[in-house]
Scaffold this motif. Structure first.
Motif, PDB file in Angstrom:
ATOM      1  N   LEU A 159     -58.215  -5.664 140.502  1.00  0.00           N
ATOM      2  CA  LEU A 159     -58.126  -6.814 139.610  1.00  0.00           C
ATOM      3  C   LEU A 159     -57.848  -6.420 138.165  1.00  0.00           C
ATOM      4  O   LEU A 159     -57.392  -7.247 137.376  1.00  0.00           O
ATOM      5  CB  LEU A 159     -59.415  -7.635 139.701  1.00  0.00           C
ATOM      6  CG  LEU A 159     -59.645  -8.286 141.082  1.00  0.00           C
ATOM      7  CD1 LEU A 159     -61.057  -8.836 141.190  1.00  0.00           C
ATOM      8  CD2 LEU A 159     -58.621  -9.387 141.324  1.00  0.00           C
ATOM      9  N   ARG A 173     -53.064  -9.569 139.104  1.00  0.00           N
ATOM     10  CA  ARG A 173     -53.779 -10.836 139.305  1.00  0.00           C
ATOM     11  C   ARG A 173     -53.228 -11.512 140.562  1.00  0.00           C
ATOM     12  O   ARG A 173     -52.160 -12.129 140.533  1.00  0.00           O
ATOM     13  CB  ARG A 173     -53.590 -11.742 138.086  1.00  0.00           C
ATOM     14  CG  ARG A 173     -54.328 -13.073 138.177  1.00  0.00           C
ATOM     15  CD  ARG A 173     -54.279 -13.802 136.859  1.00  0.00           C
ATOM     16  NE  ARG A 173     -55.113 -13.147 135.860  1.00  0.00           N
ATOM     17  CZ  ARG A 173     -56.326 -13.582 135.502  1.00  0.00           C
ATOM     18  NH1 ARG A 173     -56.823 -14.652 136.068  1.00  0.00           N
ATOM     19  NH2 ARG A 173     -57.013 -12.955 134.586  1.00  0.00           N
ATOM     20  N   VAL A 213     -54.564 -15.449 145.383  1.00  0.00           N
ATOM     21  CA  VAL A 213     -55.703 -15.831 146.218  1.00  0.00           C
ATOM     22  C   VAL A 213     -56.607 -14.607 146.374  1.00  0.00           C
ATOM     23  O   VAL A 213     -56.106 -13.500 146.603  1.00  0.00           O
ATOM     24  CB  VAL A 213     -55.244 -16.308 147.616  1.00  0.00           C
ATOM     25  CG1 VAL A 213     -56.443 -16.728 148.470  1.00  0.00           C
ATOM     26  CG2 VAL A 213     -54.234 -17.431 147.506  1.00  0.00           C
ATOM     27  N   VAL A 214     -57.912 -14.805 146.232  1.00  0.00           N
ATOM     28  CA  VAL A 214     -58.891 -13.739 146.494  1.00  0.00           C
ATOM     29  C   VAL A 214     -59.831 -14.245 147.575  1.00  0.00           C
ATOM     30  O   VAL A 214     -60.441 -15.308 147.435  1.00  0.00           O
ATOM     31  CB  VAL A 214     -59.695 -13.369 145.233  1.00  0.00           C
ATOM     32  CG1 VAL A 214     -60.608 -12.183 145.522  1.00  0.00           C
ATOM     33  CG2 VAL A 214     -58.764 -13.048 144.064  1.00  0.00           C
ATOM     34  N   VAL A 246     -63.143 -13.174 149.568  1.00  0.00           N
ATOM     35  CA  VAL A 246     -64.242 -12.229 149.381  1.00  0.00           C
ATOM     36  C   VAL A 246     -65.252 -12.335 150.521  1.00  0.00           C
ATOM     37  O   VAL A 246     -65.843 -13.400 150.740  1.00  0.00           O
ATOM     38  CB  VAL A 246     -64.962 -12.489 148.039  1.00  0.00           C
ATOM     39  CG1 VAL A 246     -66.058 -11.457 147.820  1.00  0.00           C
ATOM     40  CG2 VAL A 246     -63.972 -12.466 146.876  1.00  0.00           C
ATOM     41  N   ILE A 259     -67.673 -13.159 143.257  1.00  0.00           N
ATOM     42  CA  ILE A 259     -67.142 -14.520 143.156  1.00  0.00           C
ATOM     43  C   ILE A 259     -67.571 -15.166 141.841  1.00  0.00           C
ATOM     44  O   ILE A 259     -66.765 -15.813 141.146  1.00  0.00           O
ATOM     45  CB  ILE A 259     -67.616 -15.365 144.355  1.00  0.00           C
ATOM     46  CG1 ILE A 259     -66.923 -14.903 145.634  1.00  0.00           C
ATOM     47  CG2 ILE A 259     -67.344 -16.857 144.121  1.00  0.00           C
ATOM     48  CD1 ILE A 259     -67.510 -15.498 146.904  1.00  0.00           C
ATOM     49  N   LEU A 281     -65.525 -13.770 138.957  1.00  0.00           N
ATOM     50  CA  LEU A 281     -64.154 -14.289 138.968  1.00  0.00           C
ATOM     51  C   LEU A 281     -64.121 -15.750 138.525  1.00  0.00           C
ATOM     52  O   LEU A 281     -63.237 -16.163 137.767  1.00  0.00           O
ATOM     53  CB  LEU A 281     -63.556 -14.150 140.364  1.00  0.00           C
ATOM     54  CG  LEU A 281     -63.309 -12.734 140.870  1.00  0.00           C
ATOM     55  CD1 LEU A 281     -62.782 -12.765 142.297  1.00  0.00           C
ATOM     56  CD2 LEU A 281     -62.335 -12.001 139.965  1.00  0.00           C
ATOM     57  N   ALA A 282     -65.083 -16.532 139.013  1.00  0.00           N
ATOM     58  CA  ALA A 282     -65.118 -17.948 138.643  1.00  0.00           C
ATOM     59  C   ALA A 282     -65.375 -18.128 137.154  1.00  0.00           C
ATOM     60  O   ALA A 282     -64.808 -19.015 136.510  1.00  0.00           O
ATOM     61  CB  ALA A 282     -66.192 -18.666 139.461  1.00  0.00           C
ATOM     62  N   TRP A 331     -58.038 -18.101 138.036  1.00  0.00           N
ATOM     63  CA  TRP A 331     -57.665 -17.696 139.381  1.00  0.00           C
ATOM     64  C   TRP A 331     -57.256 -18.932 140.172  1.00  0.00           C
ATOM     65  O   TRP A 331     -57.929 -19.944 140.155  1.00  0.00           O
ATOM     66  CB  TRP A 331     -58.835 -17.001 140.062  1.00  0.00           C
ATOM     67  CG  TRP A 331     -59.301 -15.817 139.282  1.00  0.00           C
ATOM     68  CD1 TRP A 331     -60.289 -15.782 138.346  1.00  0.00           C
ATOM     69  CD2 TRP A 331     -58.755 -14.504 139.327  1.00  0.00           C
ATOM     70  NE1 TRP A 331     -60.406 -14.528 137.822  1.00  0.00           N
ATOM     71  CE2 TRP A 331     -59.477 -13.717 138.409  1.00  0.00           C
ATOM     72  CE3 TRP A 331     -57.732 -13.913 140.065  1.00  0.00           C
ATOM     73  CZ2 TRP A 331     -59.193 -12.376 138.202  1.00  0.00           C
ATOM     74  CZ3 TRP A 331     -57.463 -12.570 139.867  1.00  0.00           C
ATOM     75  CH2 TRP A 331     -58.181 -11.814 138.941  1.00  0.00           C
ATOM     76  N   ILE A 385     -60.178 -18.931 144.972  1.00  0.00           N
ATOM     77  CA  ILE A 385     -61.204 -17.955 145.337  1.00  0.00           C
ATOM     78  C   ILE A 385     -61.898 -18.502 146.585  1.00  0.00           C
ATOM     79  O   ILE A 385     -62.479 -19.582 146.564  1.00  0.00           O
ATOM     80  CB  ILE A 385     -62.257 -17.759 144.228  1.00  0.00           C
ATOM     81  CG1 ILE A 385     -61.592 -17.401 142.896  1.00  0.00           C
ATOM     82  CG2 ILE A 385     -63.261 -16.684 144.627  1.00  0.00           C
ATOM     83  CD1 ILE A 385     -62.550 -17.443 141.713  1.00  0.00           C
ATOM     84  N   ALA A 391     -66.920 -20.230 144.690  1.00  0.00           N
ATOM     85  CA  ALA A 391     -65.834 -20.204 145.671  1.00  0.00           C
ATOM     86  C   ALA A 391     -65.309 -21.622 145.897  1.00  0.00           C
ATOM     87  O   ALA A 391     -66.078 -22.595 145.906  1.00  0.00           O
ATOM     88  CB  ALA A 391     -66.322 -19.606 146.988  1.00  0.00           C
TER      89      ALA A 391
END
Length: 244
Positions: A68, A72, A75-76, A78, A91, A94-95, A100, A103, A121
């Motif tokens: 990361l 970028r 879609v991630v 996890v 998560i 990232l949030a 993004w 997620i 998420a």
């Protein structure tokens, strides 16, 4: 059977090359799977290939953070149980960073859904993974240009059985090193997920035996050795050829 690195880049395939009737609804997207299981990752790889997306994999949180920092993804996805920590923590980071596109969380334990959504998420994929169409629909639901993309397609995928062998050997290696409580918890969750994907009740029962600190590991070690020795039923028509 070809290994994952021998598969063409799906972003370069035309719909006719990708398969009859393929609409490549995820074409042009890059998906990062933060997933410790090579078998589960191969299922996602095949789904991405058939949908037109690129898949990159990170086996733990540290590897994901390295990925990361360099690029970028769109879609991630996890996994919640990772060898070096909880997926919910990644998560949440990232949030909090925002920006993004999608997620998603995944786990073999449906009880993890609430914590994953609370962490930020956008959706939850329970293992065994649902159909190809359901995974596509989950991703498309959160893309800003989803109305411009072709409808999702159905179909099942069959991951590379060599990836399953890799997973079993990885668990075997950790088990042989006299694992502590944290490693035991990871092995249990890791193998429980594999057992669900492959419908292997014997493996699931043996993995549950690690719940208590200090419990004997001989039974699980024997089950792993047995599955590896006999190929874990990897051939066509085995119990492993169902949903993943």
């Amino acid at each position: 059977m070809p290994r994952p690195d021998s598969v063409p880049d799906p972003a370069t395939l035309s719909p006719s090359e990708a398969g009859p009737g393929s609409s490549l609804p995820l074409r042009g997207l890059t998906v990062l799977a933060v997933e410790d299981s090579r078998y589960a990752s191969d299922a996602l790889r095949l789904m991405c290939q058939r949908s037109g997306a690129r898949l990159r994999r990170a086996g733990d949180i540290a590897a994901a953070e390295t990925h990361l920092r360099l690029y970028r993804p769109d879609v991630v996805i996890v996994d919640l149980g990772l060898p070096d920590g909880r997926g919910e923590d990644l998560i949440a980071r990232l949030a909090a960073a925002r920006g993004w596109a999608v997620i998603l969380a995944t786990s073999g334990d449906p009880a993890g859904q609430a914590a994953a959504l609370a962490a930020g998420a956008a959706g939850f994929l329970e293992k065994p993974l649902p159909s190809l169409a359901a995974v596509q629909a989950m991703i498309l639901r959160h893309l800003p240009d989803a109305p411009l993309r072709a409808p999702a397609q159905g179909g099942a995928v069959t991951p590379d059985p060599l990836a399953l062998a890799d997973d079993l050997r990885a668990a075997q290696a950790v088990l042989a090193g006299d694992p502590g409580a944290a490693e035991r918890a990871w092995i249990e969750g890791f193998l429980a997920g594999i057992a669900r994907q492959t419908r292997d009740g014997g493996l699931a029962a043996a993995a549950r035996g690690l719940r208590e600190p200090g419990s004997p590991t001989a039974r699980l070690a024997g089950v792993l050795a047995d599955r590896i020795a006999r190929g874990a039923g990897f051939g066509p028509g085995s119990a492993l050829q169902g949903r993943v």
